[in-house]
Design a protein around this motif. Structure first.
Motif, PDB file in Angstrom:
ATOM      1  N   UNK A 122      38.308  -9.237 -50.586  1.00  0.00           N
ATOM      2  CA  UNK A 122      39.187  -9.537 -51.713  1.00  0.00           C
ATOM      3  C   UNK A 122      38.897 -10.920 -52.294  1.00  0.00           C
ATOM      4  N   UNK A 123      37.749 -11.488 -51.958  1.00  0.00           N
ATOM      5  CA  UNK A 123      37.417 -12.818 -52.453  1.00  0.00           C
ATOM      6  C   UNK A 123      37.113 -12.768 -53.954  1.00  0.00           C
ATOM      7  N   UNK A 124      37.491 -13.810 -54.629  1.00  0.00           N
ATOM      8  CA  UNK A 124      37.184 -13.962 -56.042  1.00  0.00           C
ATOM      9  C   UNK A 124      35.892 -14.765 -56.176  1.00  0.00           C
ATOM     10  N   UNK A 125      35.324 -14.848 -57.367  1.00  0.00           N
ATOM     11  CA  UNK A 125      34.151 -15.710 -57.515  1.00  0.00           C
ATOM     12  C   UNK A 125      34.406 -17.140 -57.052  1.00  0.00           C
ATOM     13  N   UNK A 126      35.643 -17.621 -57.245  1.00  0.00           N
ATOM     14  CA  UNK A 126      35.981 -18.991 -56.863  1.00  0.00           C
ATOM     15  C   UNK A 126      36.099 -19.163 -55.352  1.00  0.00           C
ATOM     16  N   UNK A 127      36.504 -18.117 -54.638  1.00  0.00           N
ATOM     17  CA  UNK A 127      36.714 -18.222 -53.189  1.00  0.00           C
ATOM     18  C   UNK A 127      35.603 -17.569 -52.377  1.00  0.00           C
ATOM     19  N   UNK A 129      32.400 -18.280 -51.604  1.00  0.00           N
ATOM     20  CA  UNK A 129      31.641 -19.069 -50.636  1.00  0.00           C
ATOM     21  C   UNK A 129      32.466 -19.371 -49.384  1.00  0.00           C
ATOM     22  N   UNK A 130      33.665 -19.920 -49.565  1.00  0.00           N
ATOM     23  CA  UNK A 130      34.502 -20.247 -48.408  1.00  0.00           C
ATOM     24  C   UNK A 130      34.903 -19.005 -47.633  1.00  0.00           C
ATOM     25  N   UNK A 131      35.144 -17.910 -48.356  1.00  0.00           N
ATOM     26  CA  UNK A 131      35.531 -16.675 -47.686  1.00  0.00           C
ATOM     27  C   UNK A 131      34.429 -16.123 -46.806  1.00  0.00           C
ATOM     28  N   UNK A 132      33.210 -16.062 -47.316  1.00  0.00           N
ATOM     29  CA  UNK A 132      32.093 -15.544 -46.524  1.00  0.00           C
ATOM     30  C   UNK A 132      31.693 -16.507 -45.417  1.00  0.00           C
ATOM     31  N   UNK A 133      31.755 -17.804 -45.697  1.00  0.00           N
ATOM     32  CA  UNK A 133      31.413 -18.784 -44.663  1.00  0.00           C
ATOM     33  C   UNK A 133      32.403 -18.704 -43.510  1.00  0.00           C
ATOM     34  N   UNK A 142      22.329 -10.881 -32.714  1.00  0.00           N
ATOM     35  CA  UNK A 142      21.543 -11.375 -31.581  1.00  0.00           C
ATOM     36  C   UNK A 142      21.421 -12.901 -31.624  1.00  0.00           C
ATOM     37  N   UNK A 143      22.570 -13.536 -31.862  1.00  0.00           N
ATOM     38  CA  UNK A 143      22.659 -15.009 -31.928  1.00  0.00           C
ATOM     39  C   UNK A 143      21.877 -15.619 -33.089  1.00  0.00           C
ATOM     40  N   UNK A 144      21.542 -14.821 -34.068  1.00  0.00           N
ATOM     41  CA  UNK A 144      20.856 -15.317 -35.258  1.00  0.00           C
ATOM     42  C   UNK A 144      21.848 -15.306 -36.415  1.00  0.00           C
ATOM     43  N   UNK A 145      22.102 -16.475 -36.976  1.00  0.00           N
ATOM     44  CA  UNK A 145      23.106 -16.620 -38.016  1.00  0.00           C
ATOM     45  C   UNK A 145      22.441 -16.793 -39.375  1.00  0.00           C
ATOM     46  N   UNK A 146      22.932 -16.107 -40.403  1.00  0.00           N
ATOM     47  CA  UNK A 146      22.333 -16.277 -41.732  1.00  0.00           C
ATOM     48  C   UNK A 146      22.649 -17.643 -42.322  1.00  0.00           C
ATOM     49  N   UNK A 147      21.870 -18.016 -43.307  1.00  0.00           N
ATOM     50  CA  UNK A 147      22.054 -19.291 -43.994  1.00  0.00           C
ATOM     51  C   UNK A 147      23.266 -19.183 -44.923  1.00  0.00           C
ATOM     52  N   UNK A 148      24.306 -20.007 -44.729  1.00  0.00           N
ATOM     53  CA  UNK A 148      25.504 -19.904 -45.580  1.00  0.00           C
ATOM     54  C   UNK A 148      25.245 -20.271 -47.035  1.00  0.00           C
ATOM     55  N   UNK A 149      24.136 -20.935 -47.347  1.00  0.00           N
ATOM     56  CA  UNK A 149      23.840 -21.261 -48.741  1.00  0.00           C
ATOM     57  C   UNK A 149      23.693 -20.005 -49.594  1.00  0.00           C
ATOM     58  N   UNK A 177      36.974  -6.364 -41.973  1.00  0.00           N
ATOM     59  CA  UNK A 177      38.275  -6.983 -41.707  1.00  0.00           C
ATOM     60  C   UNK A 177      38.160  -8.514 -41.743  1.00  0.00           C
ATOM     61  N   UNK A 178      37.633  -8.989 -42.841  1.00  0.00           N
ATOM     62  CA  UNK A 178      37.443 -10.420 -43.015  1.00  0.00           C
ATOM     63  C   UNK A 178      38.760 -11.183 -42.903  1.00  0.00           C
ATOM     64  N   UNK A 179      38.681 -12.375 -42.344  1.00  0.00           N
ATOM     65  CA  UNK A 179      39.811 -13.291 -42.322  1.00  0.00           C
ATOM     66  C   UNK A 179      39.823 -14.073 -43.629  1.00  0.00           C
ATOM     67  N   UNK A 180      41.011 -14.339 -44.126  1.00  0.00           N
ATOM     68  CA  UNK A 180      41.128 -15.158 -45.321  1.00  0.00           C
ATOM     69  C   UNK A 180      40.813 -16.607 -44.965  1.00  0.00           C
TER      70      UNK A 180
END
Length: 219
Positions: A122-127, A129-133, A142-149, A177-180
């Motif tokens: 339910x993230x908006x364009x404004x939220x 980045x913070x929502x996905x991060x 497997x302990x490999x994390x994507x680049x948040x950029x 089931x993303x957390x806000x």
């Protein structure tokens, strides 16, 4: 299933010569046209500096957040970088087996993976980045994390050549089931007035300090 209504659309950015600093969109494309470009001899022949890119989160007039025209509300772009050959093979197989993977490509560097998935949020364009991060652990494999950029709304995704790219136009939308994201509470800052009866003493102190500094410089 992907229907015409929710088919992701992307802005294609390309100009002859140096495309790395190009911020003006050339055209709008869908998934099928994107795949044709990825597997084309035209892309294969381009030098690195001229390689085109897309904006995975929607269509833009110019590549900045304020240039957004259409938001791909259920697309998440993932960028895994600096992988060993074993990690790259594992991640490639993992995402190609997921029912919500729209596109999976080995990055132009040859040691990374770029993935587009469908995810309910339910993230908006404004939220966005913070929502996905906040929920980046959902895409940790497997302990490999994507680049948040790559979660930045207008972040480019450069297109690598692939003879047979993996893509699925019928990818389903998965609910992680993303957390806000938590919003920071800004407390009001109250500035206490300085008692007037102490001002003369404070001013005298600073004047004396300045005079001492001047004396020391003159010696």
């Amino acid at each position: 299933d992907l229907t015409f209504k929710d088919e992701p659309l992307f802005s294609l950015f390309w100009r002859e010569g140096d495309n790395t600093k190009n911020t003006t969109s050339r055209k709008i494309i869908g998934l099928n046209e994107l795949v044709k470009i990825i597997s084309s001899t035209w892309l294969k022949s381009l030098p690195k500096i001229e390689r085109p890119y897309i904006t995975p989160y929607g269509t833009f007039d110019h590549r900045n957040n304020s240039g957004l025209n259409r938001f791909n509300s259920n697309i998440v772009a993932l960028d895994y970088d600096k992988l060993t050959p074993d990690e790259l093979n594992y991640l490639s197989m993992f995402w190609e087996l997921q029912p919500n993977t729209v596109l999976s490509l080995i990055s132009p560097s040859g040691n990374g993976l770029k993935v587009l998935v469908r995810a309910k949020h339910t993230f908006t364009p404004e939220t966005l980045y913070n929502g996905l991060k906040t929920n980046i652990e959902c895409f940790k494999v497997s302990n490999i994390t994507p680049d948040p950029m790559q979660f930045v709304l207008s972040q480019p995704m450069f297109i690598p050549y692939s003879e047979k790219p993996y893509y699925n136009p019928y990818a389903i939308c998965v609910d992680y089931e993303f957390q806000e994201p938590q919003t920071e509470e800004h407390q009001e800052v109250i500035i206490q007035p300085i008692p007037t009866d102490g001002m003369e003493r404070v001013n005298t102190y600073f004047v004396n300090r300045v005079n001492m500094l001047i004396d020391s410089l003159e010696q």
